[in-house]
Design a protein around this motif. Structure first.
Motif, PDB file in Angstrom:
ATOM      1  N   LEU A  77     -20.880  -6.271   4.772  1.00 23.74           N
ATOM      2  CA  LEU A  77     -19.880  -5.967   3.746  1.00 23.74           C
ATOM      3  C   LEU A  77     -18.782  -7.034   3.709  1.00 23.74           C
ATOM      4  O   LEU A  77     -18.372  -7.572   4.743  1.00 23.74           O
ATOM      5  CB  LEU A  77     -19.268  -4.593   4.002  1.00 23.74           C
ATOM      6  N   ARG A  78     -18.309  -7.315   2.498  1.00 23.96           N
ATOM      7  CA  ARG A  78     -17.219  -8.273   2.313  1.00 23.96           C
ATOM      8  C   ARG A  78     -16.338  -7.814   1.167  1.00 23.96           C
ATOM      9  O   ARG A  78     -16.739  -6.984   0.347  1.00 23.96           O
ATOM     10  CB  ARG A  78     -17.764  -9.676   2.059  1.00 23.96           C
ATOM     11  N   GLY A  79     -15.118  -8.349   1.094  1.00 20.65           N
ATOM     12  CA  GLY A  79     -14.159  -7.936   0.077  1.00 20.65           C
ATOM     13  C   GLY A  79     -14.252  -8.767  -1.194  1.00 20.65           C
ATOM     14  O   GLY A  79     -15.163  -9.587  -1.373  1.00 20.65           O
ATOM     15  N   GLU A  80     -13.273  -8.565  -2.062  1.00 23.70           N
ATOM     16  CA  GLU A  80     -13.276  -9.265  -3.350  1.00 23.70           C
ATOM     17  C   GLU A  80     -13.157 -10.773  -3.193  1.00 23.70           C
ATOM     18  O   GLU A  80     -13.593 -11.531  -4.062  1.00 23.70           O
ATOM     19  CB  GLU A  80     -12.132  -8.740  -4.231  1.00 23.70           C
ATOM     20  N   ASP A  81     -12.550 -11.222  -2.099  1.00 26.62           N
ATOM     21  CA  ASP A  81     -12.448 -12.671  -1.861  1.00 26.62           C
ATOM     22  C   ASP A  81     -13.613 -13.180  -1.023  1.00 26.62           C
ATOM     23  O   ASP A  81     -13.568 -14.296  -0.506  1.00 26.62           O
ATOM     24  CB  ASP A  81     -11.110 -13.010  -1.187  1.00 26.62           C
ATOM     25  N   TYR A  82     -14.663 -12.364  -0.878  1.00 29.74           N
ATOM     26  CA  TYR A  82     -15.903 -12.695  -0.170  1.00 29.74           C
ATOM     27  C   TYR A  82     -15.747 -12.745   1.346  1.00 29.74           C
ATOM     28  O   TYR A  82     -16.690 -13.105   2.048  1.00 29.74           O
ATOM     29  CB  TYR A  82     -16.498 -14.027  -0.666  1.00 29.74           C
ATOM     30  N   SER A  83     -14.589 -12.365   1.878  1.00 33.25           N
ATOM     31  CA  SER A  83     -14.393 -12.403   3.329  1.00 33.25           C
ATOM     32  C   SER A  83     -14.588 -11.015   3.934  1.00 33.25           C
ATOM     33  O   SER A  83     -14.645 -10.000   3.226  1.00 33.25           O
ATOM     34  CB  SER A  83     -12.995 -12.921   3.668  1.00 33.25           C
ATOM     35  N   THR A  84     -14.709 -10.979   5.259  1.00 33.02           N
ATOM     36  CA  THR A  84     -14.858  -9.713   5.963  1.00 33.02           C
ATOM     37  C   THR A  84     -13.905  -9.668   7.149  1.00 33.02           C
ATOM     38  O   THR A  84     -13.398 -10.708   7.599  1.00 33.02           O
ATOM     39  CB  THR A  84     -16.315  -9.521   6.435  1.00 33.02           C
ATOM     40  N   LEU A  85     -13.639  -8.472   7.639  1.00 29.06           N
ATOM     41  CA  LEU A  85     -12.785  -8.233   8.799  1.00 29.06           C
ATOM     42  C   LEU A  85     -11.358  -8.731   8.598  1.00 29.06           C
ATOM     43  O   LEU A  85     -10.608  -8.911   9.566  1.00 29.06           O
ATOM     44  CB  LEU A  85     -13.381  -8.882  10.066  1.00 29.06           C
ATOM     45  N   GLY A  86     -10.956  -8.964   7.343  1.00 30.69           N
ATOM     46  CA  GLY A  86      -9.595  -9.393   7.061  1.00 30.69           C
ATOM     47  C   GLY A  86      -9.268 -10.787   7.543  1.00 30.69           C
ATOM     48  O   GLY A  86      -8.104 -11.140   7.709  1.00 30.69           O
ATOM     49  N   ARG A  87     -10.312 -11.585   7.783  1.00 23.54           N
ATOM     50  CA  ARG A  87     -10.095 -12.944   8.286  1.00 23.54           C
ATOM     51  C   ARG A  87     -10.895 -13.934   7.455  1.00 23.54           C
ATOM     52  O   ARG A  87     -11.629 -13.550   6.543  1.00 23.54           O
ATOM     53  CB  ARG A  87     -10.495 -13.028   9.776  1.00 23.54           C
ATOM     54  N   ARG A  88     -10.790 -15.217   7.794  1.00 23.72           N
ATOM     55  CA  ARG A  88     -11.554 -16.246   7.084  1.00 23.72           C
ATOM     56  C   ARG A  88     -12.992 -16.273   7.613  1.00 23.72           C
ATOM     57  O   ARG A  88     -13.454 -17.266   8.166  1.00 23.72           O
ATOM     58  CB  ARG A  88     -10.899 -17.600   7.262  1.00 23.72           C
ATOM     59  N   ILE A  89     -13.680 -15.176   7.416  1.00 25.43           N
ATOM     60  CA  ILE A  89     -15.081 -15.051   7.807  1.00 25.43           C
ATOM     61  C   ILE A  89     -15.845 -14.604   6.566  1.00 25.43           C
ATOM     62  O   ILE A  89     -15.524 -13.574   5.967  1.00 25.43           O
ATOM     63  CB  ILE A  89     -15.268 -14.047   8.961  1.00 25.43           C
ATOM     64  N   TYR A  90     -16.857 -15.377   6.181  1.00 28.14           N
ATOM     65  CA  TYR A  90     -17.503 -15.178   4.881  1.00 28.14           C
ATOM     66  C   TYR A  90     -19.021 -14.997   5.035  1.00 28.14           C
ATOM     67  O   TYR A  90     -19.752 -15.973   5.231  1.00 28.14           O
ATOM     68  CB  TYR A  90     -17.231 -16.380   3.972  1.00 28.14           C
ATOM     69  N   PRO A  91     -19.526 -13.763   4.965  1.00 29.41           N
ATOM     70  CA  PRO A  91     -20.984 -13.563   4.922  1.00 29.41           C
ATOM     71  C   PRO A  91     -21.522 -14.081   3.591  1.00 29.41           C
ATOM     72  O   PRO A  91     -20.935 -13.841   2.537  1.00 29.41           O
ATOM     73  CB  PRO A  91     -21.135 -12.042   5.021  1.00 29.41           C
ATOM     74  N   ALA A  92     -22.635 -14.789   3.626  1.00 31.13           N
ATOM     75  CA  ALA A  92     -23.113 -15.442   2.401  1.00 31.13           C
ATOM     76  C   ALA A  92     -24.632 -15.462   2.338  1.00 31.13           C
ATOM     77  O   ALA A  92     -25.318 -15.471   3.353  1.00 31.13           O
ATOM     78  CB  ALA A  92     -22.580 -16.877   2.318  1.00 31.13           C
ATOM     79  N   GLY A  93     -25.128 -15.489   1.122  1.00 30.16           N
ATOM     80  CA  GLY A  93     -26.529 -15.763   0.875  1.00 30.16           C
ATOM     81  C   GLY A  93     -27.452 -14.584   1.067  1.00 30.16           C
ATOM     82  O   GLY A  93     -27.052 -13.421   1.102  1.00 30.16           O
ATOM     83  N   GLU A  94     -28.723 -14.911   1.231  1.00 32.06           N
ATOM     84  CA  GLU A  94     -29.768 -13.900   1.258  1.00 32.06           C
ATOM     85  C   GLU A  94     -29.695 -13.026   2.502  1.00 32.06           C
ATOM     86  O   GLU A  94     -29.887 -11.817   2.441  1.00 32.06           O
ATOM     87  CB  GLU A  94     -31.136 -14.587   1.167  1.00 32.06           C
ATOM     88  N   GLY A  95     -29.423 -13.614   3.653  1.00 30.84           N
ATOM     89  CA  GLY A  95     -29.366 -12.843   4.884  1.00 30.84           C
ATOM     90  C   GLY A  95     -28.260 -11.810   4.881  1.00 30.84           C
ATOM     91  O   GLY A  95     -28.422 -10.702   5.399  1.00 30.84           O
TER      92      GLY A  95
END
Length: 536
Positions: free
Chosen positions: A489-507
């Motif tokens: 899961l990620r937020g509207e800014d594509y980040s998760t855990l409220g930090r500069r961490i960005y899950p991306a792509g197919e995985g």
């Protein structure tokens, strides 16, 4: 500019003929056309064997008020618009009071990307061009060495768990059909940017406008290597044969682009508290036909000149069974091969692969069935879909001792036939056997009737494509890596855990192919770049 769609042309008409046809629709002479761009080309085979190309184009006019002309014509196929050009965000001149170039010279400030498939490549490319000097971790090998590892799997059955058709430079798409079509809506020009990047590094220009663009494994190998070299030339770094292990408190900006087969990494992230949910996905089998039979069913009787122009034909079909399960084609691979696409010892999965020429003479496609998270226990365990995939793959592995199991379709239908199937896989790493047990997943009672539903669907497809359910059609097992069975899961800014961490792509569960994964990689990289504006 003016956009004109639905321009029907002969197969061998060139750009000048298309211009004249466009001008005729505008009631003008083609001499007033200045800028001209083909946006899209598709095949119209509804009146086969009479075939057409249908074009959409952009054009500008000299000495003509385009707005007045469009209003006067009042046609839904003629509109005033212009191609969207991608514009990458830029870093502020200073970050935390330090000049941006100096800021990213410091090792601790450089962002980390995990995975070097399409999402990791294009996020890395964008960050490198913006000056962030990313460090990219890839558990597999650089594409040149990876190609050797994949060839050993295909010819000798020897698996390298860290460098194979799933892992390594370029991701899973490099050793597949290399299709670049996507259903993702693109209002920012990311799709065009990705395609233009591929063309810049050696892909054919036709991918910019073909409705079903395709590159091919042979071309992708050199393209992804060239992309990596640009990233490195801009100060980025790719660390191959280096599996990244995540930490509870990541110290640097992080893009997680691990691909749909990084199962150990998903478990690691879940244990660290990353928010995950199971999602619906699909799995099934891969079927193979003679390409000439598919061409005839879709195009009718055509001459060799036309066949050479059009290339191997492709299809997209679906059926909803009486047991309320959807079966459909996926990743159709014209003129290609069925190949072993495994990444774990003791498990086996397949995929379709083709070279740029698509000239194997065989057509294959996954025929997959939808699986809801409720059917495999995903509501209780976000990782339950991985367990289902593994069970499916273990059955396939044990069935033929590690070779790819396949059967004639008439054997699945229980129609008597003593004719021997011909193993048409790349380098013959397959074994004919009774694959009926693959339809029975004993630990998942909600997934019953699969064999009956498969036969029903194949017979339904026969009504759409004549010859599809012929007795000598080959069915290979199993196609289990169609997409990730979970989402981080990620937020509207594509980040998760409220930090500069960005899950991306197919995985991470946000893409379904090369193009959508590459575009998602751009999105998260854009968000990371823009985050420096917010901090000042």
């Amino acid at each position: 500019m003016i956009r004109i769609s639905q321009i029907k042309m002969g197969l061998f008409d060139g750009e000048e003929e298309i211009k004249k046809a466009a001008a005729k629709l505008l009631h003008l002479d083609s001499s007033v056309i200045s800028d001209f761009l083909i946006e899209r080309r598709s095949i119209d085979a509804r009146k086969k064997p009479k075939l057409y190309f249908v074009y959409s184009v952009y054009l500008s006019l000299k000495g003509v008020n385009e707005e007045k002309l469009v209003k006067k014509l009042r046609s839904k196929d003629i509109v005033l618009t212009a191609p969207v050009r991608y514009k990458a965000p830029e870093l502020p001149l200073e970050i935390e009071g330090i000049a941006r170039k100096e800021y990213f010279q410091k090792e601790e400030n450089r962002p980390v990307i995990v995975g070097f498939g399409p999402a990791g490549m294009f996020s890395g490319l964008l960050l490198a061009r913006a000056g962030l000097r990313p460090i990219i971790y890839e558990r597999g090998q650089a594409v040149e060495k990876r190609q050797e590892a994949v060839t050993r799997l295909w010819t000798e059955g020897k698996l390298d768990p860290n460098s194979n058709p799933q892992f390594g430079e370029g991701g899973a798409g490099t050793f597949s059909d290399g299709k670049l079509n996507t259903l993702v809506k693109d209002s920012c020009g990311r799709s065009r940017f990705v395609l233009e990047t591929f063309v810049h590094y050696g892909a054919k220009e036709e991918i910019l406008y073909d409705a079903k663009p395709h590159v091919g494994t042979d071309a992708l190998i050199s393209i992804v290597a060239s992309l990596r070299k640009e990233i490195e030339s801009l100060g980025g770094e790719v660390r191959f044969e280096s599996q990244y292990h995540f930490e509870k408190h990541e110290k640097r900006p992080l893009i997680i682009a691990i691909g749909h087969s990084a199962r150990d990494s998903f478990r690691e992230l879940y244990a660290l508290g990353y928010p995950m949910v199971a999602k619906d996905f699909a799995m099934g089998f891969r079927v193979q036909h003679e390409q000439k039979d598919i061409d005839f069913a879709l195009y009718g009787e055509i001459d060799e000149k036309t066949r050479a122009l059009l290339g191997a034909s492709s299809y997209k079909i679906s059926h909803h069974t009486k047991h309320n399960r959807a079966f459909y084609s996926f990743c159709m691979c014209p003129g290609g091969y069925v190949v072993n696409s495994s990444s774990e010892e003791g498990g086996l999965c397949v995929n379709g692969m083709s070279y740029s020429g698509r000239d194997s003479g065989k057509a294959n496609s996954a025929i997959i069935f939808s699986v809801s998270k409720e059917e495999y226990g995903g509501e209780e365990d976000p990782l339950a879909g991985i367990s289902l995939q593994r069970d499916f793959e273990k059955k396939a592995f044990s069935l033929a001792g590690g070779k790819v199991p396949y059967s004639r379709y008439d054997k699945i239908k229980n129609v008597a036939s003593e004719e021997k199937a011909q193993d048409l896989m790349l380098k013959g790493q397959g074994e004919e056997c009774d694959i009926s047990s693959l339809f029975r997943l004993e630990n998942y009672p909600k997934l019953s009737h699969l064999e009956e539903d498969f036969v029903e669907s194949m017979e339904a497809f026969e009504k759409k494509i004549k010859g599809f359910s012929k007795g000598n059609t080959l069915v290979y097992g199993v196609e289990s890596r169609t997409s990730s069975p979970l989402r981080i899961l990620r937020g509207e800014d594509y980040s998760t855990l409220g930090r500069r961490i960005y899950p991306a792509g197919e995985g991470a569960g946000y893409a379904g192919g090369i193009m959508s994964a590459a575009m998602d990689g751009l999105k998260v990289a854009e968000s990371l770049i823009l985050s420096y504006d917010k901090q000042g």
